[in-house]
Design a protein around this motif. Structure first.
Motif, short mmCIF file in Angstrom:
data_model
loop_
_atom_site.label_atom_id
_atom_site.label_comp_id
_atom_site.label_asym_id
_atom_site.label_seq_id
_atom_site.Cartn_x
_atom_site.Cartn_y
_atom_site.Cartn_z
N TYR A 237 0.70 -1.18 0.03
CA TYR A 237 -0.10 -0.13 -0.07
C TYR A 237 0.80 1.26 -0.11
O TYR A 237 0.63 2.27 -0.62
CB TYR A 237 -1.11 0.08 1.27
N LYS A 238 1.90 1.26 0.93
CA LYS A 238 2.78 2.56 0.94
C LYS A 238 3.29 2.83 -0.26
O LYS A 238 3.53 3.92 -0.84
CB LYS A 238 3.60 2.38 2.06
N ARG A 239 3.95 1.75 -0.82
CA ARG A 239 4.90 1.96 -2.18
C ARG A 239 4.08 2.27 -3.24
O ARG A 239 4.23 3.32 -3.88
CB ARG A 239 5.49 0.81 -2.38
N LEU A 240 2.81 1.83 -3.43
CA LEU A 240 1.91 1.92 -4.48
C LEU A 240 1.37 3.42 -4.31
O LEU A 240 1.21 4.35 -5.40
CB LEU A 240 0.78 1.09 -4.64
N LYS A 241 1.07 3.83 -2.98
CA LYS A 241 0.72 5.27 -2.88
C LYS A 241 1.69 6.26 -3.34
O LYS A 241 1.40 7.42 -3.90
CB LYS A 241 0.53 5.47 -1.12
N LYS A 242 2.89 6.07 -3.03
CA LYS A 242 4.01 7.00 -3.42
C LYS A 242 4.10 6.83 -5.00
O LYS A 242 4.41 8.05 -5.61
CB LYS A 242 5.45 6.47 -3.13
N VAL A 243 4.05 5.87 -5.73
CA VAL A 243 3.70 6.03 -7.16
C VAL A 243 2.74 6.82 -7.48
O VAL A 243 2.82 7.69 -8.50
CB VAL A 243 3.63 4.48 -7.76
N LEU A 244 1.65 6.70 -7.16
CA LEU A 244 0.69 7.73 -7.53
C LEU A 244 0.85 9.04 -7.02
O LEU A 244 0.42 10.05 -7.72
CB LEU A 244 -0.95 7.34 -6.81
N LYS A 245 1.40 9.37 -5.88
CA LYS A 245 1.89 10.78 -5.41
C LYS A 245 2.80 11.34 -6.34
O LYS A 245 2.60 12.17 -6.81
CB LYS A 245 2.39 10.61 -3.96
N SER A 246 3.76 10.38 -6.99
CA SER A 246 4.73 11.02 -8.06
C SER A 246 3.93 11.13 -9.15
O SER A 246 4.51 12.23 -10.03
CB SER A 246 5.80 10.15 -8.20
N CYS A 247 3.05 10.30 -9.65
CA CYS A 247 2.32 10.53 -10.81
C CYS A 247 1.46 11.89 -10.73
O CYS A 247 1.24 12.66 -11.73
CB CYS A 247 1.39 9.44 -11.10
N ARG A 248 0.83 12.07 -9.51
CA ARG A 248 0.00 13.30 -9.44
C ARG A 248 1.07 14.58 -9.54
O ARG A 248 0.49 15.61 -9.97
CB ARG A 248 -0.47 13.43 -8.11
N ALA A 249 2.20 14.71 -9.16
CA ALA A 249 2.94 15.74 -9.15
C ALA A 249 3.51 16.00 -10.45
O ALA A 249 3.49 17.27 -10.93
CB ALA A 249 4.41 15.33 -8.35
N CYS A 250 3.58 15.07 -11.34
CA CYS A 250 4.09 15.00 -12.61
C CYS A 250 2.92 15.63 -13.70
O CYS A 250 2.87 16.55 -14.27
CB CYS A 250 4.59 13.72 -13.41
N LYS A 251 1.79 15.09 -13.28
CA LYS A 251 0.51 15.44 -14.06
C LYS A 251 0.11 17.12 -13.71
O LYS A 251 -0.03 17.78 -14.75
CB LYS A 251 -0.66 14.82 -13.55
N ALA A 252 0.45 17.32 -12.46
CA ALA A 252 0.22 18.93 -12.10
C ALA A 252 1.29 19.80 -12.67
O ALA A 252 0.83 20.94 -13.25
CB ALA A 252 0.40 19.17 -10.74
#
Length: 335
Positions: A26-41
Motif C-alpha cells: 500500500y505505502k509503495r503504490l501510494k508513493k507511485v500515485l503521488k509522484s504521478c500526481r506531481a508530474c501531472k500537475a
C-alpha cells in the motif's frame, strides 16, 4: 487515524510472527500515485503557460482512454501478482486450519485427545480471527489504492481492474474459504453455547432459516451475502463442493454435470470438464474444495433435511454403483 497508518501498524505486528504472508504494498503504490500526481500537475502548469487549455470533459475522456506511462508500467501487473499471492496464502492457511477441526479417523481422535489437556479450540478461534483480519485488511487496502488511482487519473481503469480480478476469481471476498470460516465460526458458537462471539468482537456470521443465505459482517461494516443455492437442482447445496472458479454445487449435481458417478467423486472428472454455471471455464474440477464445515453446519442446523438428502444421495450412489459394476462384469465375460 488514517487507513495508511492503521495498515502499517498491522503490517508491523504481522512481521513479528514466524510465518511470512504477502500483503498489498500500500505505502509503495501510494508513493507511485503521488509522484504521478506531481508530474501531472507540472504538465498542466506547463500547458497553461503555453496557452493550451482544454475543458474538463475532454481531459477526463482522454485520461480514460490513454494509459499512464508512469503508473501503468508495473502498477496493475504488480497489484495482480500481489492479489494472486494473497489469495493463495489465504486459502492454504484456511485449509490447514480446517484440517485440524475436520480431521477424519484417527487424526480426529488425536485432536480430540489433545483438547482434553489444552484449550485448542480457543487457539483455533484466534487463528480464525487472524485469518479474517488478514483478508479484510488486504481487501480494504486494494480497494482504497484502486480508488485513489482513478481519482488521480480521472479514469475508470482501477474500477475495470477490480472487475477483471472478480472475473478471474482473484478477490478474497469471492473465496469459498470465507464461507468455510463463517461455518467454522457458527459451529464453534453452537458447540460452546454461544460463547465464541466474545472472541469475534468485529466479526459476525448468520445463516438464514432456510439455509440458503449466509451473511458475513466484517470490520468497517463490510457486509457480504453468499447464496448457498445449487444452480443445478435449485435447492440448498448438500454435501457442498466449490469448484476452482468459486461456484458452489451439490456433490451429486457436480458429478452429474461432469458425467462421472457419485461414488467416483468430483476428482474423477476430466481435465476439460467445464463449470456448469459458466461453460467457458474449463478445468475447474481439478481444484474443487469439499466444504466440510458448511456440511457439518447444515447437519446440525437442519437435521431432518440433511437426513433426507443423505438418504436420497446414498440410494442414488448405490444404484449407480450397481449399474457400473454390472456393466463391468458384462464387459469382462463378453456378453
Amino acid at each position: 487515524m488514517k487507513f495508511g497508518e492503521i495498515f502499517m501498524e498491522y503490517r508491523q505486528a504481522e512481521e513479528g510472527s514466524d510465518k511470512f504472508c504477502p500483503h498489498v504494498e500500500y505505502k509503495r503504490l501510494k508513493k507511485v500515485l503521488k509522484s504521478c500526481r506531481a508530474c501531472k500537475a507540472a504538465a498542466l502548469k506547463e500547458s497553461d503557460s503555453n496557452g493550451q487549455r482544454h475543458d474538463d470533459h475532454q481531459t477526463s475522456a482522454t485520461c480514460q482512454l490513454e494509459s499512464c506511462q508512469l503508473c501503468d508500467q508495473n502498477f496493475f501487473s504488480e497489484l495482480k501478482k500481489e492479489a494472486s499471492d494473497i489469495a493463495c496464502c489465504f486459502s492454504s492457511r484456511v485449509r490447514r486450519l480446517l484440517q485440524l477441526h475436520s480431521a477424519p479417523g484417527i487424526q480426529r481422535y488425536l485432536v480430540t485427545l489433545c483438547q482434553c489437556f489444552k484449550n485448542d479450540q480457543q487457539a483455533m478461534m484466534q487463528k480464525c480471527q487472524i485469518l479474517i483480519e488478514y483478508a479484510m485488511m488486504n481487501v480494504i487496502a486494494m480497494q482504497k489504492i484502486l480508488k485513489k488511482y482513478d481519482k488521480v487519473h480521472c479514469s475508470v481503469n482501477g474500477r475495470n481492474f477490480k472487475s477483471k480480478m472478480r472475473a478471474e476469481h482473484l478477490e478474497i471476498l469471492q473465496s469459498p474459504w470465507l464461507i468455510e470460516l463463517g461455518a467454522l465460526y457458527l459451529n464453534f458458537n453452537e458447540s460452546n453455547g454461544g460463547t465464541s462471539t466474545e472472541s469475534f468482537s468485529q466479526f459476525s456470521c448468520n445463516l438464514s432459516d432456510t439455509g440458503s443465505i449466509m451473511t458475513l459482517i466484517f470490520p468497517d461494516s463490510v457486509k457480504l451475502e453468499y447464496d448457498l443455492t445449487c444452480p443445478i437442482c435449485l435447492d440448498t447445496v448438500f454435501n457442498p463442493y466449490a469448484l476452482g472458479c468459486g461456484h458452489l454445487f451439490c456433490k451429486s449435481c457436480a458429478c452429474t454435470a461432469a458425467s462421472v458417478m457419485i461414488f467416483q467423486g468430483i476428482k474423477a472428472a476430466s481435465d476439460v470438464s467445464k463449470c456448469p454455471e459458466f461453460a467457458e471455464r474449463v478445468g475447474t474440477y481439478a481444484n474443487a474444495v469439499n466444504m466440510m464445515e458448511l456440511d457439518l453446519l447444515q447437519k446440525r442446523r437442519f437435521k431432518q433435511y440433511w437426513k433426507e438428502r443423505h438418504a436420497s444421495e446414498r440410494a442414488e450412489m448405490v444404484k449407480q454403483s450397481r449399474l457400473y459394476w454390472d456393466n463391468q462384469t458384462r464387459y469382462a465375460v463378453g456378453y
